[in-house]
Design a protein around this motif. Structure first.
Motif, mmCIF file in Angstrom:
data_model
loop_
_atom_site.group_PDB
_atom_site.id
_atom_site.type_symbol
_atom_site.label_atom_id
_atom_site.label_comp_id
_atom_site.label_asym_id
_atom_site.label_seq_id
_atom_site.Cartn_x
_atom_site.Cartn_y
_atom_site.Cartn_z
ATOM 1 N N TYR A 1 49.790 15.695 -35.037
ATOM 2 C CA TYR A 1 50.648 16.196 -36.119
ATOM 3 C C TYR A 1 50.115 17.435 -36.831
ATOM 4 O O TYR A 1 50.828 18.031 -37.648
ATOM 5 C CB TYR A 1 50.941 15.075 -37.125
ATOM 6 N N GLY A 2 48.880 17.829 -36.552
ATOM 7 C CA GLY A 2 48.341 19.024 -37.208
ATOM 8 C C GLY A 2 46.859 18.881 -37.439
ATOM 9 O O GLY A 2 46.212 17.960 -36.912
ATOM 10 N N ASP B 1 44.192 18.217 -40.355
ATOM 11 C CA ASP B 1 44.312 17.567 -41.656
ATOM 12 C C ASP B 1 42.910 17.314 -42.201
ATOM 13 O O ASP B 1 42.078 16.683 -41.547
ATOM 14 C CB ASP B 1 45.062 16.237 -41.436
ATOM 15 N N GLU C 1 45.669 19.557 -49.283
ATOM 16 C CA GLU C 1 46.966 18.942 -49.025
ATOM 17 C C GLU C 1 47.337 19.239 -47.577
ATOM 18 O O GLU C 1 46.701 20.043 -46.919
ATOM 19 C CB GLU C 1 48.023 19.496 -49.984
ATOM 20 N N MET C 2 48.355 18.574 -47.068
ATOM 21 C CA MET C 2 48.776 18.813 -45.685
ATOM 22 C C MET C 2 49.612 20.077 -45.567
ATOM 23 O O MET C 2 49.609 20.735 -44.537
ATOM 24 C CB MET C 2 49.561 17.611 -45.162
ATOM 25 N N LYS C 3 50.350 20.391 -46.637
ATOM 26 C CA LYS C 3 51.248 21.540 -46.590
ATOM 27 C C LYS C 3 50.471 22.825 -46.334
ATOM 28 O O LYS C 3 49.552 23.152 -47.068
ATOM 29 C CB LYS C 3 52.022 21.644 -47.904
ATOM 30 N N GLN D 1 51.849 25.999 -46.039
ATOM 31 C CA GLN D 1 52.478 27.229 -46.539
ATOM 32 C C GLN D 1 53.560 26.827 -47.536
ATOM 33 O O GLN D 1 54.277 25.852 -47.326
ATOM 34 C CB GLN D 1 53.100 27.986 -45.373
ATOM 35 N N SER E 1 58.501 21.434 -44.754
ATOM 36 C CA SER E 1 57.473 22.422 -45.119
ATOM 37 C C SER E 1 56.491 22.561 -43.971
ATOM 38 O O SER E 1 56.171 21.568 -43.317
ATOM 39 C CB SER E 1 56.671 21.945 -46.326
ATOM 40 N N PRO E 2 55.931 23.758 -43.776
ATOM 41 C CA PRO E 2 54.905 23.909 -42.735
ATOM 42 C C PRO E 2 53.670 23.052 -43.026
ATOM 43 O O PRO E 2 53.285 22.880 -44.182
ATOM 44 C CB PRO E 2 54.552 25.401 -42.806
ATOM 45 N N ILE E 3 53.066 22.538 -41.984
ATOM 46 C CA ILE E 3 51.798 21.812 -42.091
ATOM 47 C C ILE E 3 50.696 22.732 -41.560
ATOM 48 O O ILE E 3 50.978 23.665 -40.801
ATOM 49 C CB ILE E 3 51.863 20.495 -41.274
ATOM 50 N N ARG F 1 48.337 23.818 -39.008
ATOM 51 C CA ARG F 1 48.352 23.517 -37.582
ATOM 52 C C ARG F 1 46.947 23.471 -36.977
ATOM 53 O O ARG F 1 46.701 22.686 -36.063
ATOM 54 C CB ARG F 1 49.198 24.554 -36.831
ATOM 55 N N CYS G 1 55.145 13.655 -40.715
ATOM 56 C CA CYS G 1 55.031 14.778 -39.787
ATOM 57 C C CYS G 1 54.785 14.225 -38.398
ATOM 58 O O CYS G 1 53.875 13.419 -38.195
ATOM 59 C CB CYS G 1 53.892 15.707 -40.188
ATOM 60 N N THR G 2 55.606 14.631 -37.476
ATOM 61 C CA THR G 2 55.430 14.165 -36.099
ATOM 62 C C THR G 2 55.309 15.337 -35.142
ATOM 63 O O THR G 2 55.228 15.134 -33.942
ATOM 64 C CB THR G 2 56.618 13.288 -35.670
ATOM 65 N N ASN G 3 55.294 16.544 -35.696
ATOM 66 C CA ASN G 3 55.290 17.722 -34.841
ATOM 67 C C ASN G 3 54.738 18.866 -35.673
ATOM 68 O O ASN G 3 55.343 19.271 -36.662
ATOM 69 C CB ASN G 3 56.742 18.003 -34.409
ATOM 70 N N ARG G 4 53.591 19.391 -35.260
ATOM 71 C CA ARG G 4 52.971 20.398 -36.133
ATOM 72 C C ARG G 4 53.720 21.721 -36.132
ATOM 73 O O ARG G 4 53.506 22.550 -37.015
ATOM 74 C CB ARG G 4 51.496 20.587 -35.796
ATOM 75 N N GLN H 1 57.031 21.742 -36.371
ATOM 76 C CA GLN H 1 58.147 21.507 -37.283
ATOM 77 C C GLN H 1 57.651 21.383 -38.720
ATOM 78 O O GLN H 1 58.233 21.944 -39.628
ATOM 79 C CB GLN H 1 58.878 20.231 -36.872
ATOM 80 N N GLY H 2 56.591 20.627 -38.922
ATOM 81 C CA GLY H 2 56.019 20.499 -40.268
ATOM 82 C C GLY H 2 56.357 19.195 -40.949
ATOM 83 O O GLY H 2 56.873 18.257 -40.326
ATOM 84 N N LEU H 3 56.063 19.158 -42.244
ATOM 85 C CA LEU H 3 56.224 17.961 -43.068
ATOM 86 C C LEU H 3 57.679 17.752 -43.453
ATOM 87 O O LEU H 3 58.362 18.703 -43.834
ATOM 88 C CB LEU H 3 55.405 18.130 -44.342
ATOM 89 N N GLY I 1 52.377 10.670 -35.083
ATOM 90 C CA GLY I 1 52.507 11.381 -36.358
ATOM 91 C C GLY I 1 51.923 10.622 -37.522
ATOM 92 O O GLY I 1 51.266 9.594 -37.359
ATOM 93 N N GLU J 1 53.972 33.821 -46.660
ATOM 94 C CA GLU J 1 55.142 32.937 -46.744
ATOM 95 C C GLU J 1 56.433 33.725 -46.894
ATOM 96 O O GLU J 1 57.482 33.297 -46.392
ATOM 97 C CB GLU J 1 54.998 31.876 -47.836
ATOM 98 N N SER K 1 45.189 23.803 -54.345
ATOM 99 C CA SER K 1 45.555 22.426 -54.023
ATOM 100 C C SER K 1 44.522 21.427 -54.545
ATOM 101 O O SER K 1 43.880 20.715 -53.786
ATOM 102 C CB SER K 1 45.770 22.272 -52.524
#
Lengths: 344, 344, 344, 344
Positions: free
Chosen positions: A242-243, A245, A261-263, A265, A279-281, A283, B270-273, B275-277, C255, D132, D266
């Motif tokens: 998922y990214g 983290d 945080e995971m976000k 951007q 929201s972007p995570i 990566r 999040c299941t896809n980095r 796509q995002g959160l 995820g 962003e 954050s």
């Protein structure tokens, strides 16, 4: 302006590229004058990208041919001790990636060779330089949340580690290769060493990834008790789709603090009310710790220029290795392990 | 416990259902004893869902046949004045949905008939009862952010309004049917009446929705100057596919306050980095203002039980209508319009 | 509408008040017809607040004097078994607060007496009814984040527990009184029982609170391995001054999902750029789980009305107690403890 | 590596310092070889901080004495045209801070002198380079939220502007000095020019700050209609004590997108449940747009190195000035103003 520091980048892979980019674009008083990697193909790609013309198979050649002040070691863990000691013995300052080494003996050799040769040793724990971690550490130290009672940390990373890094015969596995940052960061923010460690591991994705390494695990949970009497824990998950983290949370007797945080951007979008807000995570780790990587290298350069001791050095790297060894013994023997069993 | 208040629900459509649910499940001292709707089919569905056996074509019949204390009027705007006055003249307390009426004359008739008959009149501005809006209002009034300088509000709603509600011959369009809440809320939180209004509209989705109403607009931006000298604005978008969105932001000379958010539930996945959160968004107004709808009806019941004046009444409804009329004149005549042009 | 269910509230303290409020205001088909508490003073206050005229010293008297369908038991844990069995033997349905009992024998007695008397037994695990937890559970079960690999949970609560609840001679301490919700929730969301448990505790605030109970701890970290091979952990901190905090995080092989947040209301304010943005935090458990408490009681009433088995019952309560016993043995013996050691 | 570009920094004040820092630390192929400022004191401080030895009273002297490729003009708006044209006529590329100039005639002179001398002209609209905003722009252009219907923007800045910048005799006031970024950004993200503009202003803090400038305003709300038929608005507040705030929100016919947030780091902390959660806010514009300032200057250097046209140039600067003039006329004449009134 300060004196330009000449650097030899040892290792031209992912971490070597990341640090080369940070130095070339954002640390003007550092200059990479040599690139070392046993693979001609790899070093030519990285050398071309960052304009490093002097390229060598090994560190010895670079030392012979080129004048430089310091090495940045980004090669696999099993090579760390020999490279760091060789650099130190030739009067080069050492920036060494985590984990410091495979065992405490190697750590001691690195510490001894750098100390006896009067060169700087800095470990690549970039969380210590990422602005929100730095500010949080200062605020905790200043007593904002009181006496720390519990610390939680995590590092979940996207890619399957290379074969050597997941085999407990050639590395210390995920606890070292992924979670070194957690070992260091919990100790740093709690201001106390861990005293006892308990680890649970699981291999839940190995089959899907065709991993046949017998000791492989992709999931770990570590509990610990600090010398201060406080408690801590962290998790590791790798590969983690998922990214990237990395977050921490500390509860003190006066309050709580969350770091990271995971976000990745500050964009929020919604185009479908059944799907929701997106929201972007983060990566990747270069994206997550963009400033941390710049600032740790700036700090290294500045320590050389001003003959200052780095904020994170050999003792910190050694403690992380000790944690890794305690954690590994814990899951192998299915019992809590005291650090004194490892350190004595 | 307090005396049970007997209610007649006038209108069995979406708002009628929403209020029936709030009363039946969450306002135990209110009891719906009659349901009025000209459509037998609609009232039977709603009546069955909420166990309301006494059903009538019109309010007159209900008044004749059933004993009750108050009406809750949820029918289309053009019917408001007649129904409210009829209820008042029969001694029934009146809870009236927004917008209050089509014009100021109707507002005055409603105010007069309720006042002269000594019954309570409460307007359905549920933002005034939603906990975060209530708390924000108290904090602003207490001076936390100083003297309010600018207020911003928005109401973006998902569904295409019914034909009568988007035709400026039978309603006051989106400024009334969607943005009545903004007209009321900016005035409430600023503690000042608007003095001058400027509105820009656009019809950007009408074609895609096959709307042929000549005056249709789906997008509006209103600027206003308050009597206090402060400024305000709000936007309206309807139909708006991404969800139901109602938020406010106020800047005072000592700080800023944001009220409300798009996130409808505290789940992040999040299941896809790439796509995002993802987090749920508020999908509908009953979900967004779940507590507001309960509390405004509790308040109405309590005002009846204790003979108290409701926190939001006829004057507030009338001001919102005046704003709608000023805004409509503004976009028609492409100039700022003073409220005194409307009110005199 | 469904038949009204008559309830006897057993315990008039904090939890008794909370449940009385939920039923009185938000569960119209439940009616509290009797209140039991050994303290006349306490039951008079609660009885007055919620209009419960029939008040008794003990459950026996209530059963003798009043006709009711079910009990809601909110008294201290050591009283649970006797009260639940007494109610069951008199044909009353049982809603029982957590923790279910002090040990597995008592759990079995409760299960047996309710089953043999054909009455419903529901445990007070309100997380199972809080909307975001319910939705998250459905999404996880539907496979959204894949096979669960790690679950994390926490319950940090503000007040110092009463003396009986922090003494391991009269209760099972924080692991039971605070973290019962975590024991239940991790098992529920993972869809697997815990197999092995390791707990670290600390007493870091006892001195400041003048707590002299020898076994007192205010901080706990539990690691666990599930029968499925996955891992889990939770933390408990109590008393915890910063608010009431209950959140979960689950990483699956596809995820991550986070449930809950610290922010208790969607207001953000800033009045000082050196201090930063401020948002309300959840202060108390009744505020944090406002809907969960309503929905669990609605569910109980509905199960009685429709003769349905509750979604959370005796087996779930028993597993939580088993976890507590394993965790307690773990920190006492400083080793991981298998559930089979407890269950056999 | 690319050829080093020699730069002359014109203006040694706040913006001059900010850009000097960005270039010195983060844009290695740019080198500041001269510093121009009429104040010896100011230029000595900035020169010392960034190691710029060659310092001059005016641009003419720098051109005479030093060899350089480009100027970075950070001086007050009234000086822009003369400086930019002088640089261009001497074959220097021009990076020009916003607002471009005081009126359209000056804009045209700047455009003509740079074009006729074949030098690059880039405007200092850093939002166009902040990651962003860049990503959001790409996603909007790719159609993610459909056809843009409404755009909202804001710039609220902490400090009282200098006297020349708040006097409408010597500048265009806040609409220009603070909100130039909004004028540019709404046009950029909407992909359309504004057609009609309406502005409301207020002077709400002037008295408290002892501002006696007759035209002073600290609060502005602008509404606009684009040539595309879509709508837009932005707010300006300055001085604004709570921090530096720059956010945007766009609603398209397929969805919504928010860009930016107030949270500047954050970290979340809570030490008092009555106060709530606290996070840092962006305090200043250099902090808020740290990457934007680096990337816009990287882009300028790269455009010079590769003879490329900058992504944001004279026409963009001219449109922002036209917006400012329309907005100013609007609030002076209390009516909507068409851009064609300004442009013709």
């Amino acid at each position: 302006m300060n004196k330009e520091i000449k650097l030899c980048m040892v290792g031209a892979g992912r971490v070597g590229k990341n640090h080369s980019r940070a130095i070339t674009r954002h640390v003007p008083s550092g200059k990479i004058v040599a690139l070392v990697d046993p693979s001609k193909e790899v070093r030519e790609v990285t050398g071309k990208e960052f304009g490093i013309e002097n390229q060598f198979d090994n560190l010895e050649q670079a030392i012979d041919k080129i004048n430089f002040d310091a090495v940045i070691i980004t090669t696999p863990t099993p090579t760390h001790q020999a490279l760091a000691s060789q650099a130190a013995e030739n009067g080069k300052h050492v920036f060494l990636e985590k984990p410091m080494a495979l065992n405490l003996e190697e750590c001691d050799q690195i510490i001894n060779s750098t100390e006896s040769n009067g060169v700087i040793l800095q470990l690549g724990f970039m969380r210590r330089f990422e602005p929100e971690f730095v500010n949080a550490a200062e605020r905790i130290k200043a007593g904002e949340i009181g006496n720390p009672m519990v610390i939680k940390s995590l590092t979940h990373g996207p890619g399957l580690p290379p074969a050597w890094a997941r085999d407990l015969k050639t590395s210390n596995g995920m606890l070292a290769e992924v979670n070194s940052h957690d070992w260091d960061a919990v100790r740093w923010l709690m201001g106390s060493n861990y005293k006892r460690v308990y680890a649970e591991i699981a291999n839940l994705k190995g089959e899907a990834f065709n991993v046949s390494t017998p000791d492989f695990y992709d999931t770990v949970l570590v509990n610990m008790k600090f010398e201060s009497g406080s408690l801590g824990m962290f998790s590791g998950v790798c590969p983690c789709g998922y990214g990237y983290d990395a977050r921490m949370e500390i509860i003190g007797d006066k309050g709580i603090m969350q770091i990271g945080e995971m976000k990745g951007q500050s964009i929020v979008a919604c185009t479908n009310r059944d799907q929701g807000l997106i929201s972007p995570i983060y990566r990747t780790w270069p994206q997550r710790f963009a400033w941390g990587y710049i600032y740790e290298l700036e700090h290294f350069i500045e320590c050389i220029q001003t003959e200052k001791k780095p904020r994170v050095g050999g003792e910190d790297g050694r403690w992380a290795v000790a944690g890794v060894l305690a954690g590994t013994r814990s899951f192998r023997e299915e019992r809590p392990v005291y650090l004194k069993e490892i350190l004595d």
